[in-house]
Design an enzyme around this catalytic site. Structure first.
Site, PDB file in Angstrom:
ATOM      1  N   GLU A 229       0.826  -1.200   0.000  1.00  0.00           N
ATOM      2  CA  GLU A 229       0.000   0.000   0.000  1.00  0.00           C
ATOM      3  C   GLU A 229       0.861   1.251   0.000  1.00  0.00           C
ATOM      4  OE1 GLU A 229      -2.276   1.598  -1.342  1.00  0.00           O
ATOM      5  OE2 GLU A 229      -3.890   0.466  -0.413  1.00  0.00           O
ATOM      6  N   ASP A 305      -7.284  -0.449  -2.916  1.00  0.00           N
ATOM      7  CA  ASP A 305      -8.315   0.591  -3.032  1.00  0.00           C
ATOM      8  C   ASP A 305      -9.172   0.375  -4.275  1.00  0.00           C
ATOM      9  OD1 ASP A 305      -6.534   1.216  -5.021  1.00  0.00           O
ATOM     10  OD2 ASP A 305      -6.170   3.273  -4.379  1.00  0.00           O
TER      11      ASP A 305
END
Length: 506
Positions: A229, A305
């Site tokens: 991430e 996401d």
């Protein structure tokens, strides 16, 4: 257990070969369990990952009536029953709706609900993969992988037993090392439970591709990296690890594992040989990744996401509890090699000959005097006959070429505009000059199959295998059997995507 077995025979069983028609040795998850790092998620559309597993591997949904069917192994521990899928999906299209978790924890993967990034076609839901886009064989038996086009993704935001926080885990995936792009992000592994970016260190997933925004390996890629991430990492440095090579085996084993201030990337040829270690050491040398803040969701084909710009092909993969030893992973790699992944034909139906000139006649009732042609860049259908003008005959003729992106399929060069090919752009068929780019080659590669209405061929896009040549209001599209576009209408789909191939008018 097998007291009379020779040492050689026992070693064959240990790596998971099928010894007889009824005796199946350890699968990848049996090996992980023996190493003290059991699988907590096990996904594959090609085979069982436990020697005793005989349940469903995945579910397909057909376009004709939206009925679903579960596809199981031919026998416990065996290869998927591709014939059952072929029978169920005959004369229609099929999508993969669920990839079942074989671990018993219920960590199934299904259509991802869009998070921060919305799927481009599905109003916040990602697309589903074609059930026929990635055919392979394992030990000579046919199976299908999961062909991820941009916009396609699977997810489980409520998984059980997946590592959270800084807890240790491992994962591997068998991928197509020739199918990738630079989009974000073709991942398999641990992600956010919210479907949104919640900060650095909240993911730990295998990434494969050529994205260079956050970091790179050696050469121009593709690379196995870790999506942690807010960063794709090839090693300790956020920018580059020269020890992480460009790697593009047709069948690729990719492995990532992480624990308390340690992690590793390993990879190798899934069809032969052993794993190599591309990084093993401390967590990245930037803040946010030590300790980790993993959340325990699972993603396939997308970022944490829900970023949906990537492509790739997935055949099998697992996630473990605990940090697997290299020895355990080496045994799993031997098991994968023993499965003997090999390519299978991407085409069916009436054969095409490279170098020949063809014309494609419409089979929709009421339009059977029309052929696929073009006017300038616009692909359309026009009424063509032996008495038509030379110009129109050339516009309705195409030279068959070896597929620009995949030699197992074909590309169609305009007869009257040499060097220009049929390609899809925003799913509209066009005739454009070949600019030599990877994108053009993929857009201009198509895989004919037996016509869905029983006539001729249906011509499927290689890069978006849910989409076929279709005439709609006499204009050419790359259309799916249902979707958000008008030209995706299910009415008359099988007829509109079936074309009879004849010798070219010119």
């Amino acid at each position: 257990m097998f007291p009379q077995l020779s040492v050689e025979r026992a070693s064959v069983l240990a790596i998971g070969l099928v010894a007889t028609g009824s005796l199946v040795a350890a699968g990848p998850c049996d090996i992980y369990s023996s190493g003290g790092t059991p699988c907590v998620a096990a996904h594959s559309t090609t085979r069982a990952l436990y020697s005793a597993y005989s349940g469903a591997l995945y579910q397909v949904k057909r376009g004709s009536d939206n009925a679903t069917a579960d596809i199981a192994p031919l026998s416990a521990g065996g290869v998927a029953n591709a014939a059952a899928q072929d029978s169920f999906c005959a004369s229609t299209t099929c999508l993969i709706t669920i990839i079942y978790d074989q671990s018993g924890r219920g960590n199934h993967l299904s259509q991802a609900l869009g998070g921060y990034w919305k799927g481009p076609e599905a109003h916040g839901y990602d697309n589903l993969a074609s059930a026929t886009g990635a055919p392979v064989t394992l030990n000579g038996q046919k199976a299908y992988g999961v062909f991820i086009s941009p916009g396609t993704g699977y997810r489980n935001n409520a998984a059980s037993g997946i590592a959270t926080g800084d807890a240790a885990e491992g994962m591997y995936a068998v991928l197509d090392g020739t199918h990738y792009n630079d989009g974000c992000c073709f991942d398999y592994g641990n992600a956010e439970t919210s479907g949104t970016d919640t900060g650095s260190g909240h993911m730990e997933a295998i990434y494969f591709g050529t994205n260079t925004i956050w970091g790179t390996g050696a050469g121009s890629g593709p690379w196995i990296m870790a999506d942690l991430e807010n960063g794709l990492f090839s090693g300790s440095s956020p920018k580059n690890n020269a020890g992480d090579p460009s790697i593009s085996y047709r069948f690729l084993t990719a492995a990532v594992k992480g624990g308390a201030n340690k992690w590793a990337i390993r990879g190798g040829n899934a069809a032969s040989g052993s794993l190599s270690t591309f990084y093993s050491g401390a967590r990245p040398s930037v803040s946010g990744y030590n300790p980790m803040s993993k959340e325990g969701a699972i993603v396939l084909g997308i970022g944490g996401d829900n970023s949906v710009g990537a492509q790739g092909t997935f055949y099998e993969g697992v996630m473990t509890s605990g940090y697997p030893s290299d020895a355990t992973e080496n045994s799993v790699q031997a098991n994968i090699v023993a499965a003997k992944y090999a390519v299978a034909s991407l085409t069916s139906g009436p054969a095409l000959t490279v170098g020949s000139s063809i014309s494609l006649r419409v089979t929709t009732p009421g339009y059977t005097n029309r052929y696929l042609a073009h006017t300038g860049a616009t692909v359309n259908t026009q009424v063509v006959s032996s008495s038509s003008s030379t110009t129109l005959k050339q516009q309705a003729s195409w030279t068959v070429r070896t597929g620009l992106a995949n030699s197992g399929c074909f590309s169609f060069e305009s007869k009257d505009t040499p060097g220009s090919f049929i390609r899809h752009s925003s799913f509209v068929l066009q005739v454009n000059a070949n600019d030599g780019t990877k994108q053009f080659n993929e857009d201009a590669t198509f895989c004919p199959q037996a016509g869905l209405n029983g006539q001729g061929n249906s011509i499927r896009s290689w890069s978006y295998p849910t989409r076929y040549f279709r005439h709609f209001d006499n204009v050419g599209y790359a259309a799916s059997n249902g979707g958000v576009h008008t030209f995706d209408a299910t009415y008359s789909f099988n007829n509109d995507v079936s074309f009879v191939v004849s010798t070219g008018f010119a």
